[in-house]
Design an enzyme around this catalytic site. Structure first.
Site, short mmCIF file in Angstrom:
data_model
loop_
_atom_site.label_atom_id
_atom_site.label_comp_id
_atom_site.label_asym_id
_atom_site.label_seq_id
_atom_site.Cartn_x
_atom_site.Cartn_y
_atom_site.Cartn_z
CB CYS A 15 15.05 55.16 109.51
SG CYS A 15 14.76 53.40 109.71
CB CYS A 19 12.67 56.13 112.30
SG CYS A 19 11.76 54.61 111.90
CB CYS A 46 12.11 52.81 107.34
SG CYS A 46 11.05 52.51 108.77
CB CYS A 49 10.32 56.93 109.48
SG CYS A 49 11.78 56.29 108.64
#
Length: 332
Positions: A15, A19, A46, A49
């Protein structure tokens, strides 16, 4: 210019800082300089994000600071040195560092040292060798600092349950597969997942030197009690627990067990009751590290705005737990 990303070793997802996903345990975090580096290490991006999007200059600066702290964990540089490295004011650096990593630079350096110490102990090294390799100058500093992170003495952590007999059972439950493990003193772990082998591996990783064996019969009454609790047939749990905790974790977990069935409290309310109203993040971490799901009902803690926050065993399970409890209360 490099960017900063963090990967979660338990999910293999990486991430960008900030996030909205639940913040993972510090020991499960790895930092990467680029998406390519993260993906080359087996992590995937991810979907919340979108880490491949552009990141900020401050995030680049925090990565430089983290790398510097990792390389100098024995003697953490002063804030003045770090601010020059980051090309940020001391105040701005502290604010951005805490926003990105959830801790101060000094706390991050201490965590790096504890990680190295844990690695040495897990590898079977003596406490003394692991202490020296991790850069602790004396045994007193080691016991003072690491005990807060390990939740037990270093020698006990090195033992990894050495000489301890742990029996476990895995059964079906309303929340999927449920693992229940216990020592001779009581339940030491309750976990939820989708795959039996993953649950077994996580238990053996936590107690690498214990005598661990699946044995359903001795745990049957506790397992049945947990399942009755999950179906709403038995609101109050009366399980003997054998769990390791820091003083603060113990205080938070004791508070959680007093939250009435079907009700919730906010992280800030729990922090106030624990006597540390500003320790909201620490409360969240205590919830995330709770080893006995449901027995210590960390699912009953939510954010101040009413949103659920995170849950170690999956947000969908937290939703299911809370909805089931409210439905039972509404029927009575």
């Amino acid at each position: 210019m490099q960017s900063m990303f963090y990967g979660v070793t338990s999910t293999k997802i990486y991430c960008r800082p900030g996030c909205p996903s639940r913040r993972p345990k510090p020991e499960n975090i790895r930092y990467f300089a680029s998406c390519d580096e993260a993906e080359g290490s087996g992590f995937r991006a991810c979907k919340r994000c979108h880490p491949k999007e552009a990141v900020t200059r401050a995030e680049d600066a925090i990565l430089r600071v983290c790398r510097h702290l990792e390389a100098n964990a024995e003697e953490p540089p002063s804030l003045a040195v770090l601010s020059r490295l980051a090309r940020l004011s001391r105040f701005h650096l502290l604010r951005e560092f805490k926003k990105t990593t959830g801790m101060t630079p000094r706390g991050y350096a201490a965590l790096c040292r504890v990680r190295e110490f844990k690695k040495g102990l897990k590898a079977g090294h003596s406490v003394t060798r692991a202490m020296v390799d991790a850069g602790y100058g004396s045994s007193s500093r080691l016991y003072e600092k690491s005990n807060k992170e390990l939740g037990m003495t270093p020698r006990a952590y090195r033992n990894g349950g050495l000489g301890e007999r742990i029996r476990f059972s895995v059964v079906n439950s309303p929340l999927g597969k449920m693992l229940v493990a216990a020592t001779g003193k009581g339940v030491c772990a309750t976990r939820f997942g989708d795959k039996v082998d993953e649950l077994e591996r996580s238990l053996k990783y936590e107690f690498p030197f214990a005598d661990i064996e699946r044995d359903d019969v001795p745990l049957m009454s506790w397992v049945e009690q947990l399942n009755r609790h999950l179906t709403g047939e038995e609101r109050a749990l009366k399980l003997p627990l054998d769990i390791r905790a820091t003083v603060f974790q113990r205080k938070v977990w004791d508070i959680l067990t007093k939250i009435p069935y079907g009700e919730t409290r906010t992280y800030s309310e729990v922090a106030k009751e624990a006597g540390r109203p500003k320790a909201v993040r620490a409360v969240a971490n205590a919830c995330a590290t709770n080893p006995v799901a449901v027995a210590v009902p960390c699912h009953r803690v939510v954010r101040s705005d009413g949103s659920l926050g995170g849950y170690r065993w999956g947000l969908s399970r937290k939703v299911q737990l809370l909805e089931a409890e409210r439905a039972v209360v509404a029927q009575k």
